[in-house]
Design an enzyme around this catalytic site. Structure first.
Site, PDB file in Angstrom:
ATOM      1  N   THR A  83      -4.710   7.085   9.768  1.00  0.00           N
ATOM      2  CA  THR A  83      -5.200   7.563   8.479  1.00  0.00           C
ATOM      3  C   THR A  83      -4.010   8.219   7.954  1.00  0.00           C
ATOM      4  OG1 THR A  83      -6.875   9.061   7.404  1.00  0.00           O
ATOM      5  CG2 THR A  83      -6.154   9.713   9.690  1.00  0.00           C
ATOM      6  N   CYS A 196      -3.687   5.244   1.740  1.00  0.00           N
ATOM      7  CA  CYS A 196      -4.929   5.416   2.444  1.00  0.00           C
ATOM      8  C   CYS A 196      -5.054   3.863   3.174  1.00  0.00           C
ATOM      9  CB  CYS A 196      -6.260   5.478   1.366  1.00  0.00           C
ATOM     10  SG  CYS A 196      -7.648   5.325   2.239  1.00  0.00           S
TER      11      CYS A 196
END
Length: 231
Positions: A83, A196
């Site tokens: 992430t 992202c």
């Protein structure tokens, strides 16, 4: 081959992409029936989101540090966090480990530097776009970071948390993000970071003329490089 430790579940969608990329890369490079030595520890994303929204980043760090320690105890040689946003806890994770931790923004900055990119657009969650923990890794390398306007930040954040994390890929959102990318290019961005790990579900290099830097792909490929690197 070294054993890759992955902290996943943030969200499961991007963790699945990491697992696929890593195993395909290993097989492509080694051939035969070779696949990755890999340990994935997946956290409950709801716990992370709750603490993020409350500004309780120390609680996020506790969850992620425990996941990292579990991976180290299980035999991982090094760790990647699947992430971008949760790298706000990167320092805490690094400090709790005795094995290396590889920061996604640092590895992305390496790629940008290699390509001689000095001004880049950054897309991601509002935390990643607005706060310094991620952008500083780029700025310290002499890379200027551009982000969307407030409306664009809100729209991209909504796409991530309300759509992509639930496997929803909407044509209207794709059209919107392409407009946001074009605005960043017009502002001088020489490339765009998909900051992202779910954004590659929505847009890819075939959709735009500007160079896209998919952090999921970059991070996963570099973890493979590290797994196969001779000491």
């Amino acid at each position: 081959m070294k054993t890759i430790g992955l902290i996943g579940g943030i969200s499961w969608e991007s963790s699945a992409h990491y697992y696929e990329i890593i195993n395909k890369e290993i097989n492509q490079r080694l051939g035969g029936h070779h696949f990755a030595r890999c340990i994935l520890y997946s956290v409950d994303f709801a716990d992370i989101v709750k603490h993020q929204e409350a500004g309780e980043w120390d609680e996020c760090a506790k969850i992620l540090c425990q996941a990292a320690l579990n991976l180290e105890k299980a035999g991982a040689d090094f760790i990647g966090l699947c992430t971008n946003t949760s790298h706000k806890a990167a320092l805490e994770i690094e400090q709790c480990l005795t094995i290396p931790f590889y920061h996604i923004a640092t590895l992305t900055a390496n790629r940008l530097e290699h390509d001689q990119i000095t001004k880049v657009g950054l897309l991601g969650t509002r935390f990643t776009m607005e706060e310094a923990f991620y952008k500083d890794k780029l700025v310290e390398r002499g890379i200027e970071v551009l982000i969307p306007n407030q409306e664009g930040i809100k729209d991209v954040n909504t796409m991530i948390f309300e759509e992509l994390c639930f496997s929803k890929v909407l044509s209207t959102s794709k059209q919107r993000i392409l407009i946001i990318i074009q605005e960043l290019v017009e502002a001088g961005a020489q490339g765009i970071i998909l900051g992202c790990t779910e954004l590659n579900m929505l847009v890819n290099q075939n959709d735009v003329m500007t160079k896209l830097y998919d952090t999921t792909l970059i991070h996963a490929q570099e973890l493979v490089n590290l797994a196969l690197k001779d000491e």
